[in-house]
Scaffold this active site. Structure first.
Site, mmCIF file in Angstrom:
data_model
loop_
_atom_site.group_PDB
_atom_site.id
_atom_site.type_symbol
_atom_site.label_atom_id
_atom_site.label_comp_id
_atom_site.label_asym_id
_atom_site.label_seq_id
_atom_site.Cartn_x
_atom_site.Cartn_y
_atom_site.Cartn_z
ATOM 1 N N LYS A 112 0.845 -1.216 0.000
ATOM 2 C CA LYS A 112 0.000 0.000 0.000
ATOM 3 C C LYS A 112 0.870 1.252 0.000
ATOM 4 O O LYS A 112 1.653 1.478 0.916
ATOM 5 C CB LYS A 112 -0.924 0.061 1.219
ATOM 6 C CG LYS A 112 -1.946 1.192 1.056
ATOM 7 C CD LYS A 112 -2.541 1.725 2.329
ATOM 8 C CE LYS A 112 -1.719 2.713 3.068
ATOM 9 N NZ LYS A 112 -1.491 4.016 2.392
ATOM 10 N N CYS A 168 14.021 9.898 7.665
ATOM 11 C CA CYS A 168 13.870 9.378 9.033
ATOM 12 C C CYS A 168 15.191 9.370 9.801
ATOM 13 O O CYS A 168 15.217 9.583 10.999
ATOM 14 C CB CYS A 168 13.280 7.974 8.979
ATOM 15 S SG CYS A 168 14.243 6.862 7.948
ATOM 16 N N GLU A 218 9.238 0.383 11.033
ATOM 17 C CA GLU A 218 10.335 1.340 10.782
ATOM 18 C C GLU A 218 9.732 2.718 10.987
ATOM 19 O O GLU A 218 8.979 3.195 10.138
ATOM 20 C CB GLU A 218 10.845 1.192 9.341
ATOM 21 C CG GLU A 218 11.457 -0.153 9.024
ATOM 22 C CD GLU A 218 12.860 -0.285 9.597
ATOM 23 O OE1 GLU A 218 13.402 0.705 10.109
ATOM 24 O OE2 GLU A 218 13.402 -1.402 9.533
ATOM 25 N N GLU A 241 9.969 14.901 16.232
ATOM 26 C CA GLU A 241 10.444 14.839 14.849
ATOM 27 C C GLU A 241 9.738 15.914 14.022
ATOM 28 O O GLU A 241 8.516 15.941 13.947
ATOM 29 C CB GLU A 241 10.129 13.450 14.278
ATOM 30 C CG GLU A 241 10.667 13.255 12.881
ATOM 31 C CD GLU A 241 10.297 11.899 12.298
ATOM 32 O OE1 GLU A 241 9.113 11.511 12.400
ATOM 33 O OE2 GLU A 241 11.181 11.229 11.736
HETATM 34 P P1 NAD Z 1 2.338 8.193 8.362
HETATM 35 O O1 NAD Z 1 2.513 7.354 9.576
HETATM 36 O O2 NAD Z 1 1.344 9.294 8.409
HETATM 37 O O3 NAD Z 1 1.941 7.287 7.107
HETATM 38 C C1 NAD Z 1 2.722 6.203 6.700
HETATM 39 C C2 NAD Z 1 1.851 5.229 5.932
HETATM 40 O O4 NAD Z 1 0.888 4.678 6.817
HETATM 41 C C3 NAD Z 1 1.065 5.846 4.787
HETATM 42 O O5 NAD Z 1 0.997 4.905 3.732
HETATM 43 C C4 NAD Z 1 -0.304 6.073 5.392
HETATM 44 O O6 NAD Z 1 -1.340 6.118 4.428
HETATM 45 C C5 NAD Z 1 -0.426 4.847 6.279
HETATM 46 N N1 NAD Z 1 -1.353 4.990 7.411
HETATM 47 C C6 NAD Z 1 -1.804 6.124 7.991
HETATM 48 N N2 NAD Z 1 -2.612 5.814 9.036
HETATM 49 C C7 NAD Z 1 -2.647 4.465 9.107
HETATM 50 C C8 NAD Z 1 -3.284 3.539 9.986
HETATM 51 N N3 NAD Z 1 -4.059 3.953 11.003
HETATM 52 N N4 NAD Z 1 -3.079 2.211 9.798
HETATM 53 C C9 NAD Z 1 -2.281 1.778 8.797
HETATM 54 N N5 NAD Z 1 -1.666 2.604 7.915
HETATM 55 C C10 NAD Z 1 -1.839 3.935 8.079
HETATM 56 O O7 NAD Z 1 3.790 8.744 7.998
HETATM 57 P P2 NAD Z 1 4.203 9.730 6.828
HETATM 58 O O8 NAD Z 1 3.957 11.126 7.295
HETATM 59 O O9 NAD Z 1 3.619 9.279 5.555
HETATM 60 O O10 NAD Z 1 5.788 9.452 6.759
HETATM 61 C C11 NAD Z 1 6.710 10.116 7.526
HETATM 62 C C12 NAD Z 1 7.129 9.273 8.727
HETATM 63 O O11 NAD Z 1 7.724 8.058 8.293
HETATM 64 C C13 NAD Z 1 8.191 9.972 9.555
HETATM 65 O O12 NAD Z 1 7.863 9.825 10.905
HETATM 66 C C14 NAD Z 1 9.459 9.212 9.222
HETATM 67 O O13 NAD Z 1 10.457 9.260 10.205
HETATM 68 C C15 NAD Z 1 8.938 7.827 9.009
HETATM 69 N N6 NAD Z 1 9.890 7.041 8.215
HETATM 70 C C16 NAD Z 1 10.595 6.050 8.833
HETATM 71 C C17 NAD Z 1 11.547 5.326 8.115
HETATM 72 C C18 NAD Z 1 12.354 4.228 8.762
HETATM 73 O O14 NAD Z 1 12.925 3.419 8.029
HETATM 74 N N7 NAD Z 1 12.438 4.162 10.059
HETATM 75 C C19 NAD Z 1 11.752 5.612 6.766
HETATM 76 C C20 NAD Z 1 11.019 6.645 6.180
HETATM 77 C C21 NAD Z 1 10.075 7.348 6.918
#
Ligand code: NAD
Length: 477
Positions: free
Chosen positions: A173, A281, A247, A380
């Site tokens: 997804k 991240c 992650e 963050e």
């Molecule tokens: P987010 O948590 O808002 O969304 C991430 C994904 O989860 C999206 O596909 C979103 O549609 C989905 N999602 C949202 N709510 C959900 C739910 N209740 N259940 C299941 N899926 C859901 O994050 P974002 O703003 O899209 O991304 C940024 C974040 O990702 C930052 O916190 C960053 O640090 C983190 N990140 C971590 C890594 C790592 O490897 N540790 C890598 C890249 C980004």
């Protein structure tokens, strides 16, 4: 919004979703296309296809799977330029970074896991006093994989490559912001002859993600995203006893030791602290500076921020492009206000650049004199905003680095590599760099504490998609 063009991919076919969300170009705010928001029945169809495809794919030989993964790598490589430009339009990533992260990296990773899966044993025999046991590693099953928008191709590949290599089938997804590029994996799958249903690609927001996580047809969840969402995913998986890798976010420290070569450090921080417009991240966003060289470091980091080339992300000279969306831009500006209203000293940036009236730009920003208890040092931001805090001794620097709910990454800067490595060993984090940081596909990547659970990349990234079974037999082996 309903669109006749919003596509998803299930059971080997591109299908049109009933619902869609516009994908907007980050640098201009102009519409780029329609991203599918899949319905409950569309998601059911994707999961059902993955379940149907599982027995044959799981039973196929590692060599067979490796051949198809290599063909997928060829297909991705052939469209790497196009893909990297598409992602840059979607999320504002500077093209010089996108060429590697979204263009080259997914193909490289598919090849890496294609090779690895033919080398690691599936079964081993362990003799015991009364008999012996066959220890077997089997594909865990149908994977529900959820990725964010910041490195959409790379993060998807970090799940697709090991999962398919291990013999799992999956539903990937994508985020609504980057729904278009995700379909490139589907095109590559078709071109490579991946059997229908082995890889399914959908998109949509929180509701679609939550449904995938709790779907009865899913055996394992692989999630990359924010810590807040990660907690919700973990709760669901805990209740369902469903294996999950998470992650999540970070607030990593750059510890500049008092013997650091400041010019080299600043060159390194260009990447380590600002890469992908701060939407990374593992960013070293909390700079810890020795008080003996504090003002010198503050001046140098402020000059670094002021010198970053901000502009059109498709221009190869650009170092800082826009935030992915107006929402993300407003979130980052909100944190800048938090900094301005704290006791911190703004030494660079602090607003939308005047020469960027369109798109979602934020000027590279630095706050000095930030107390480690301030919100700006603890949460963050996910934008080009750095904090600087002073310390007196290496021990105090380590304590400050560890005084955070996160534990994803970090960097240590010094002319004495052994001293820096001693400091790196003492930081409670999943990964850390000495005098720079780069993701190494052969080494496990992931976080501790609120930065997540489990690891991706390296052989450990393959094991995340294999489960252990012990078959005991009487008699000698
Ligand atoms: P987010 O948590 O808002 O969304 C991430 C994904 O989860 C999206 O596909 C979103 O549609 C989905 N999602 C949202 N709510 C959900 C739910 N209740 N259940 C299941 N899926 C859901 O994050 P974002 O703003 O899209 O991304 C940024 C974040 O990702 C930052 O916190 C960053 O640090 C983190 N990140 C971590 C890594 C790592 O490897 N540790 C890598 C890249 C980004």
């Amino acid at each position: 919004m309903t669109s006749s063009t919003a596509q998803f991919f299930a059971d080997g076919q591109f299908r049109t979703a009933d619902d869609a969300e516009p994908v907007v170009e980050a640098a201009t705010g102009e519409p780029l296309g329609a991203g599918a928001v899949v319905s409950e029945s569309d998601l059911d169809a994707a999961v059902a296809a993955a379940r149907r495809a599982l027995p044959d794919w799981r039973a196929s030989s590692p060599e067979h799977r490796a051949g198809i993964l290599n063909a997928m790598a060829d297909a991705l490589k052939a469209r790497a330029r196009e893909t990297s430009e598409l992602v840059t339009r979607e999320n504002g990533m500077p093209i010089r970074l996108s060429r590697g992260a979204n263009g080259a990296f997914p193909a490289l990773l598919l090849r890496y896991y294609a090779q690895l899966v033919t080398e690691v044993p599936i079964e081993e025999i362990r003799p015991s006093v009364t008999g012996h046991t066959i220890v077997r590693r089997e594909a865990v099953g149908v994977v529900g994989a959820i990725v964010p928008w910041n490195y959409p191709q790379a993060l998807a590949a970090m799940k697709v490559a090991p999962a398919l290599a291990a013999g799992c089938t999956m539903v990937l997804k994508a985020s609504p912001e980057t729904a278009l590029d995700a379909l490139v994996f589907a095109e590559a799958a078709v071109e490579a002859g991946l059997p229908p249903g082995v890889l399914n690609v959908v998109s949509g927001g929180p509701a679609v993600g939550a449904r995938l996580v709790s779907h009865p047809g899913v055996d394992k969840v692989a999630f990359t995203g924010s810590t807040a969402t990660g907690r919700l995913v973990a709760e669901t998986c805990g209740r369902l006893m469903r294996p999950v890798t998470l992650e999540l976010g970070g607030k990593s420290a750059a510890i500049i030791l008092d013997d650091a070569d400041l010019d080299a450090t600043i060159r390194g921080l260009r990447n380590a602290s600002f890469v992908n417009n701060g939407q990374t991240c593992h960013l070293s966003s909390r700079i810890l500076a020795p008080k003996s060289r504090y003002e010198e470091i503050v001046d140098a980091v402020a000059a670094l921020a002021d010198s970053m080339a901000v502009g059109d992300p498709l221009d190869p000279g650009t170092e800082i492009g826009p935030m992915v969306s107006s929402r993300q831009r407003d979130r980052v500006l909100g944190y800048i206000d938090v900094g301005k209203n704290s006791g911190a000293r703004l030494v660079a940036g602090g607003s939308v650049p005047e020469d960027q009236p369109r798109g979602w730009f934020v000027a590279p920003t630095v706050f000095a004199d930030v107390d480690n208890t301030d919100r700006l040092a603890r949460e963050e931001v996910f934008g080009p905003v750095l904090t600087i805090s002073g310390y007196d001794s290496d021990d105090e620097a380590i304590a400050l680095a560890n005084d955070t709910e996160f534990g994803l990454a970090g960097t240590v800067w010094s002319t004495d590599v052994d001293r820096a490595t001693t400091v790196a060993r003492a930081v409670h984090t999943g990964t850390i760099g000495v005098n720079d940081y780069a993701l190494d596909v052969r080494a496990p990547f992931g976080g501790v504490k609120a930065s997540g659970m489990g690891r991706e990349l390296g052989p450990e990234g393959l094991e995340a998609y294999r489960t252990l079974k012990s078959i005991y037999r009487t008699g000698p082996a």
